[in-house]
Design a protein around this motif. Structure first.
Motif, PDB file in Angstrom:
ATOM      1  N   UNK A 125       0.834  -1.200   0.000  1.00  0.00           N
ATOM      2  CA  UNK A 125       0.000   0.000   0.000  1.00  0.00           C
ATOM      3  C   UNK A 125       0.872   1.254   0.000  1.00  0.00           C
ATOM      4  N   UNK A 126       1.985   1.214   0.733  1.00  0.00           N
ATOM      5  CA  UNK A 126       2.917   2.354   0.729  1.00  0.00           C
ATOM      6  C   UNK A 126       3.499   2.569  -0.662  1.00  0.00           C
ATOM      7  N   UNK A 127       3.863   1.485  -1.348  1.00  0.00           N
ATOM      8  CA  UNK A 127       4.411   1.631  -2.697  1.00  0.00           C
ATOM      9  C   UNK A 127       3.328   2.097  -3.667  1.00  0.00           C
ATOM     10  N   UNK A 128       2.091   1.627  -3.463  1.00  0.00           N
ATOM     11  CA  UNK A 128       0.983   2.101  -4.305  1.00  0.00           C
ATOM     12  C   UNK A 128       0.843   3.618  -4.204  1.00  0.00           C
ATOM     13  N   UNK A 129       0.921   4.124  -2.969  1.00  0.00           N
ATOM     14  CA  UNK A 129       0.762   5.567  -2.744  1.00  0.00           C
ATOM     15  C   UNK A 129       1.868   6.378  -3.419  1.00  0.00           C
ATOM     16  N   UNK A 130       3.022   5.763  -3.614  1.00  0.00           N
ATOM     17  CA  UNK A 130       4.123   6.447  -4.294  1.00  0.00           C
ATOM     18  C   UNK A 130       4.040   6.330  -5.809  1.00  0.00           C
ATOM     19  N   UNK A 131       3.608   5.167  -6.304  1.00  0.00           N
ATOM     20  CA  UNK A 131       3.653   4.920  -7.744  1.00  0.00           C
ATOM     21  C   UNK A 131       2.381   5.288  -8.505  1.00  0.00           C
ATOM     22  N   UNK A 132       1.223   5.190  -7.860  1.00  0.00           N
ATOM     23  CA  UNK A 132      -0.011   5.547  -8.570  1.00  0.00           C
ATOM     24  C   UNK A 132      -0.005   6.992  -9.066  1.00  0.00           C
ATOM     25  N   UNK A 133       0.459   7.960  -8.261  1.00  0.00           N
ATOM     26  CA  UNK A 133       0.518   9.340  -8.784  1.00  0.00           C
ATOM     27  C   UNK A 133       1.434   9.487 -10.004  1.00  0.00           C
ATOM     28  N   UNK A 134       2.496   8.701 -10.075  1.00  0.00           N
ATOM     29  CA  UNK A 134       3.398   8.736 -11.233  1.00  0.00           C
ATOM     30  C   UNK A 134       2.634   8.286 -12.478  1.00  0.00           C
ATOM     31  N   UNK A 135       1.892   7.194 -12.341  1.00  0.00           N
ATOM     32  CA  UNK A 135       1.111   6.684 -13.470  1.00  0.00           C
ATOM     33  C   UNK A 135      -0.001   7.660 -13.866  1.00  0.00           C
ATOM     34  N   UNK A 137      -0.104  10.891 -13.437  1.00  0.00           N
ATOM     35  CA  UNK A 137       0.479  12.071 -14.083  1.00  0.00           C
ATOM     36  C   UNK A 137       0.913  11.728 -15.501  1.00  0.00           C
ATOM     37  N   UNK A 138       1.482  10.533 -15.679  1.00  0.00           N
ATOM     38  CA  UNK A 138       1.873  10.097 -17.021  1.00  0.00           C
ATOM     39  C   UNK A 138       0.685  10.030 -17.959  1.00  0.00           C
ATOM     40  N   UNK A 139      -0.464   9.589 -17.451  1.00  0.00           N
ATOM     41  CA  UNK A 139      -1.688   9.540 -18.260  1.00  0.00           C
ATOM     42  C   UNK A 139      -2.166  10.957 -18.554  1.00  0.00           C
ATOM     43  N   UNK A 140      -2.196  11.822 -17.536  1.00  0.00           N
ATOM     44  CA  UNK A 140      -2.642  13.209 -17.711  1.00  0.00           C
ATOM     45  C   UNK A 140      -1.756  13.966 -18.690  1.00  0.00           C
ATOM     46  N   UNK A 141      -0.458  13.682 -18.676  1.00  0.00           N
ATOM     47  CA  UNK A 141       0.493  14.346 -19.576  1.00  0.00           C
ATOM     48  C   UNK A 141       0.538  13.690 -20.955  1.00  0.00           C
ATOM     49  N   UNK A 142      -0.285  12.684 -21.164  1.00  0.00           N
ATOM     50  CA  UNK A 142      -0.350  11.942 -22.432  1.00  0.00           C
ATOM     51  C   UNK A 142       0.978  11.262 -22.777  1.00  0.00           C
ATOM     52  N   UNK A 143       1.689  10.894 -21.732  1.00  0.00           N
ATOM     53  CA  UNK A 143       2.911  10.111 -21.898  1.00  0.00           C
ATOM     54  C   UNK A 143       2.566   8.616 -21.862  1.00  0.00           C
ATOM     55  N   UNK A 144       1.541   8.293 -21.072  1.00  0.00           N
ATOM     56  CA  UNK A 144       1.044   6.920 -20.940  1.00  0.00           C
ATOM     57  C   UNK A 144      -0.377   6.893 -21.501  1.00  0.00           C
ATOM     58  N   UNK A 145      -0.699   5.816 -22.199  1.00  0.00           N
ATOM     59  CA  UNK A 145      -2.042   5.710 -22.790  1.00  0.00           C
ATOM     60  C   UNK A 145      -3.115   5.726 -21.703  1.00  0.00           C
ATOM     61  N   UNK A 146      -4.299   6.172 -22.054  1.00  0.00           N
ATOM     62  CA  UNK A 146      -5.402   6.271 -21.101  1.00  0.00           C
ATOM     63  C   UNK A 146      -5.805   4.873 -20.652  1.00  0.00           C
ATOM     64  N   UNK A 147      -5.542   4.573 -19.402  1.00  0.00           N
ATOM     65  CA  UNK A 147      -5.789   3.245 -18.835  1.00  0.00           C
ATOM     66  C   UNK A 147      -6.097   3.403 -17.357  1.00  0.00           C
ATOM     67  N   UNK A 148      -6.572   2.325 -16.763  1.00  0.00           N
ATOM     68  CA  UNK A 148      -6.776   2.303 -15.315  1.00  0.00           C
ATOM     69  C   UNK A 148      -5.385   2.196 -14.672  1.00  0.00           C
ATOM     70  N   UNK A 149      -4.965   3.224 -13.914  1.00  0.00           N
ATOM     71  CA  UNK A 149      -3.618   3.182 -13.327  1.00  0.00           C
ATOM     72  C   UNK A 149      -3.381   1.990 -12.404  1.00  0.00           C
ATOM     73  N   UNK A 150      -4.430   1.503 -11.748  1.00  0.00           N
ATOM     74  CA  UNK A 150      -4.267   0.334 -10.863  1.00  0.00           C
ATOM     75  C   UNK A 150      -3.888  -0.906 -11.651  1.00  0.00           C
ATOM     76  N   UNK A 151      -4.482  -1.065 -12.825  1.00  0.00           N
ATOM     77  CA  UNK A 151      -4.156  -2.215 -13.680  1.00  0.00           C
ATOM     78  C   UNK A 151      -2.720  -2.106 -14.184  1.00  0.00           C
TER      79      UNK A 151
END
Length: 196
Positions: A125-135, A137-151
């Motif tokens: 859960x601690x790692x989720x809290x660190x990595x989900x915002x990265x994903x 932001x990547x989606x919002x910046x159109x660096x990562x395709x629009x997807x469910x960040x949890x998946x």
């Protein structure tokens, strides 16, 4: 006294990694440090206490490394995820620490299984809290395709877990090549853009 405690923890970590929880007796730990078994009780109340404190220490070290990567950088999502992937798989290969981590994660002592599992879920859960915002932001910046960040995070963890095992089986050069190949396929699969 502080140096003695550190020596005990180092010896215990290596013995737990080499011989498992059952094989690493307090007598062996004391013998490796060059002290009497009774002296260990100045530093821990029991073998269980020592083992669980090492589990906590290893998780805490990893979280600190992850925080440096994620919070201390203004890089892209690709850079942060790649750095996390490399740092995690490097962490696993460290003598003692990595072997201890893999051993207790995959084969926790039966009497401590629930405690280790509960701590692992808290750690995740601690790692989720660190990595989900990265994903995200990547989606919002159109660096990562629009997807469910949890998946995406689940896939990322599976890649890390698989590569962590590979790091133990292959020579360093071959493991490094496999790691780069795994990353390349993963990133092409999640990056934004028509070309996948």
């Amino acid at each position: 006294m502080k140096e003695r405690g550190k020596a005990i923890r180092t010896a215990a970590l290596h013995l737990f990694a080499e011989e498992g929880y059952e094989g690493a007796s307090l007598s062996k730990i004391a013998g490796r440090v060059g002290i009497r078994k009774s002296s260990l009780y100045n530093h821990c109340s029991s073998k269980e206490d020592l083992f669980l404190s090492l589990v906590e220490e290893v998780y805490s070290r990893y979280i600190q490394e992850l925080k440096k990567i994620v919070s201390g950088s203004t890089g892209t999502a690709e850079k942060k995820l790649y750095s996390t992937f490399i740092a995690t798989t490097d962490f696993i290969t460290r003598e003692g620490t990595g072997r201890f981590y893999m051993h207790f994660l995959l084969f926790p002592p039966s009497e401590l299984e629930e405690k280790v599992r509960t701590r692992f879920l808290s750690f995740e859960e601690e790692t989720n809290q660190l990595l989900l915002p990265v994903l995200k932001k990547g989606i919002a910046d159109r660096e990562i395709r629009d997807s469910d960040p949890s998946i995406l995070l689940h896939a990322f963890y599976c890649m890390i877990d698989g590569m962590s095992s590979q790091m133990f089986y292959y020579p360093a050069l071959e493991a490094a090549q496999k790691r780069e190949h795994a990353w390349g396929i993963f990133w092409r699969g999640i990056r934004h853009g028509k070309e996948q």
